[in-house]
Enzyme design. Structure first.
Site, mmCIF file in Angstrom:
data_model
loop_
_atom_site.group_PDB
_atom_site.id
_atom_site.type_symbol
_atom_site.label_atom_id
_atom_site.label_comp_id
_atom_site.label_asym_id
_atom_site.label_seq_id
_atom_site.Cartn_x
_atom_site.Cartn_y
_atom_site.Cartn_z
ATOM 1 N N ARG A 54 0.853 -1.203 0.000
ATOM 2 C CA ARG A 54 0.000 0.000 0.000
ATOM 3 C C ARG A 54 0.882 1.244 0.000
ATOM 4 N NH1 ARG A 54 -1.378 1.701 4.545
ATOM 5 N NH2 ARG A 54 -2.163 -0.245 5.402
ATOM 6 N N TYR A 107 -16.258 17.053 -15.860
ATOM 7 C CA TYR A 107 -16.615 15.639 -15.943
ATOM 8 C C TYR A 107 -17.665 15.345 -14.864
ATOM 9 C CZ TYR A 107 -16.066 10.632 -15.143
ATOM 10 O OH TYR A 107 -16.294 9.302 -14.946
ATOM 11 N N ASP A 179 -7.209 18.860 -14.963
ATOM 12 C CA ASP A 179 -7.527 17.493 -15.361
ATOM 13 C C ASP A 179 -7.103 17.363 -16.820
ATOM 14 O OD1 ASP A 179 -8.722 15.153 -16.324
ATOM 15 O OD2 ASP A 179 -10.482 15.351 -15.033
ATOM 16 N N LYS A 204 -8.051 6.229 -19.514
ATOM 17 C CA LYS A 204 -8.368 6.750 -20.842
ATOM 18 C C LYS A 204 -7.154 6.651 -21.774
ATOM 19 C CE LYS A 204 -12.174 7.541 -18.606
ATOM 20 N NZ LYS A 204 -12.493 8.830 -17.997
HETATM 21 C C1 LIG Z 1 -13.033 9.291 -16.742
HETATM 22 C C2 LIG Z 1 -12.653 10.635 -16.267
HETATM 23 C C3 LIG Z 1 -12.392 10.884 -14.917
HETATM 24 C C4 LIG Z 1 -12.552 9.823 -13.838
HETATM 25 O O1 LIG Z 1 -11.674 8.776 -13.980
HETATM 26 P P1 LIG Z 1 -11.991 7.248 -13.546
HETATM 27 O O2 LIG Z 1 -10.745 6.549 -13.902
HETATM 28 O O3 LIG Z 1 -13.196 6.813 -14.319
HETATM 29 O O4 LIG Z 1 -12.269 7.279 -12.080
HETATM 30 C C5 LIG Z 1 -11.975 12.159 -14.559
HETATM 31 N N1 LIG Z 1 -11.869 13.146 -15.476
HETATM 32 C C6 LIG Z 1 -12.136 12.952 -16.776
HETATM 33 C C7 LIG Z 1 -11.979 14.077 -17.733
HETATM 34 C C8 LIG Z 1 -12.530 11.696 -17.222
HETATM 35 O O5 LIG Z 1 -12.812 11.515 -18.522
#
Ligand SMILES: *Cc1c(COP(=O)(O)O)cnc(C)c1O
Length: 386
Positions: A54, A107, A179, A204
């Site tokens: 962890r 998001y 982000d 992503k």
């Molecule tokens: C998918 C996404 C998130 C969240 O990520 P997870 O891996 O699904 O928890 C945050 N910001 C954006 C822009 C996203 O597309």
């Protein structure tokens, strides 16, 4: 970062940073250290600093060093998901009585985390159009500790001038978080533009193959990095060894994938912009996009995400999503395969009825790296059927 990587370019770092051949065997790919605990040579005699997975795990460390190099930061932390990373950041930086500014097209999951979870702990928030500096200035209060920016944004592909908003946030004594999920570090590096922290859903583009869920934070602020690492260990939402390995494997091809995602998306955006069944196309690469110039200034290319509104309305938009054959109907984005979705009823349903509600006639595409001709033909047949 390993001294020998200083001055090396993105494509080289993506493949080599944090990934020196294994000291014991010479394996050119970091092993998956599927292990929870480590033998100590006498009490407290750690080998290489590892005691419990962890707190730290060598496969996760390899990914974290790689991500820090790609974003030009001094430290990265890898989490179980993008939202776990966001949660760790928010709980590390904010106290009861503090305030944060979030974008009006954040998001949906970010919005839900702030509005439904973090708010209950006494943190106030307000919404701003981050593409408009006046709107951000108006939303900032004396208690504002964090300004959150997503550029390009999900799902409306809004563009925010990172350097400009960094200046506004810093003048107000707040930190700027970007982000960077939609752009990936190959297309955009927010720390160099003044951001304090970069957040990622590695699910992503970084992972890139729709086979892993993960998240990351990157910063060059060593004090903040220590606080984040403390909270990551205290809260526990770490990326596991196999998930870390999958993200690293994806990152090796990030540069070539993003080039193809961007080229395919540009062709699709042009086709949609000229299509009679389409009312409005959101793609920062189109000169008609209000953020085109800013995106051109801060991004290497315009990425693989395209949104558009269907002229005949919501039911027609839903029908288009149902009728594509190469584009798969599904949530998420950033994989090699093309995806189509209806944000209002799928990814952004949690924002319904709020200031972040998205138009019902909106369709979002995650343009993959298949043949652009096949993708164009698929969209044309789906649009012509409604
Ligand atoms: C998918 C996404 C998130 C969240 O990520 P997870 O891996 O699904 O928890 C945050 N910001 C954006 C822009 C996203 O597309």
């Amino acid at each position: 970062m390993n001294e020998q990587h200083v001055g090396r370019r993105f494509e080289t770092l993506a493949i080599h940073a944090g990934q020196e051949p294994d000291a014991l065997t010479g394996a050119v790919v970091p092993p998956i250290h599927q292990v929870s605990t480590y033998k100590q040579d006498g009490v407290g005699g750690l080998r290489g600093g590892y005691e419990y997975s962890r707190s730290a795990n060598p496969t996760r460390t390899a990914l974290e060093e790689n991500l820090a190099a790609l974003e030009g930061g001094s430290r990265a932390l890898a989490y179980a998901s993008g939202l776990a990373a966001e949660d760790c950041l928010l709980r590390t930086v904010l106290r009861p009585g503090d305030h944060l500014v979030i974008p009006d097209d954040a998001y949906g999951g970010t919005f839900r985390l702030v509005a439904k979870v973090v708010e209950r702990w006494g943190v106030a928030w307000s919404v701003a159009d981050t593409s408009d500096p006046m709107s951000v200035r108006a939303a900032i209060r004396p208690e504002t500790k964090l300004v959150w920016v997503e550029t390009p944004s999900n799902p409306l592909l809004g563009i925010t001038d990172i350097a400009l908003i960094a200046e506004i946030a810093h003048t107000a004594g707040a930190r700027l978080v970007v982000d960077n999920t939609f752009a990936s570090p190959y297309l955009q590096q927010p720390l160099a533009l003044g951001a304090d922290v970069v957040a990622h859903s590695t699910t992503k583009y970084l992972g890139g193959h729709s086979d892993v869920v993960g998240g990351a934070l990157v910063t060059s602020d060593q004090t903040l990095a220590e606080e984040l690492a403390f909270h990551q260990n205290a809260m526990g939402a770490i990326a596991g060894p196999f998930d870390s390995w999958l993200v690293m494997r994806g990152i090796k091809t990030l540069a070539v994938r993003m080039d193809r995602h961007s080229a395919n998306a540009a062709r699709i955006a042009e086709m949609l912009a000229a299509h009679p069944k389409v009312a409005d196309v959101r793609y920062p690469g189109l000169p008609s996009h209000p953020g085109h110039e800013t995106a051109g200034k801060q991004m290497r290319d315009f990425g693989g995400m395209v949104s558009f509104r269907v002229a005949a309305g919501e039911e027609a938009a839903v029908a288009v999503c149902d009728r594509t054959e190469v584009f798969t109907l599904g949530e998420s984005l950033g994989g090699v395969e093309s995806l189509i979705e209806h944000p209002g009823r799928m990814t952004h349903a949690s924002a319904a009825g709020s200031a972040l509600e998205v138009p019902g006639d909106l369709v979002r595409l995650s343009v993959g790296i298949e043949s652009a001709d096949d993708l164009l033909a698929d969209l044309r047949q789906a649009l012509n059927s409604v």
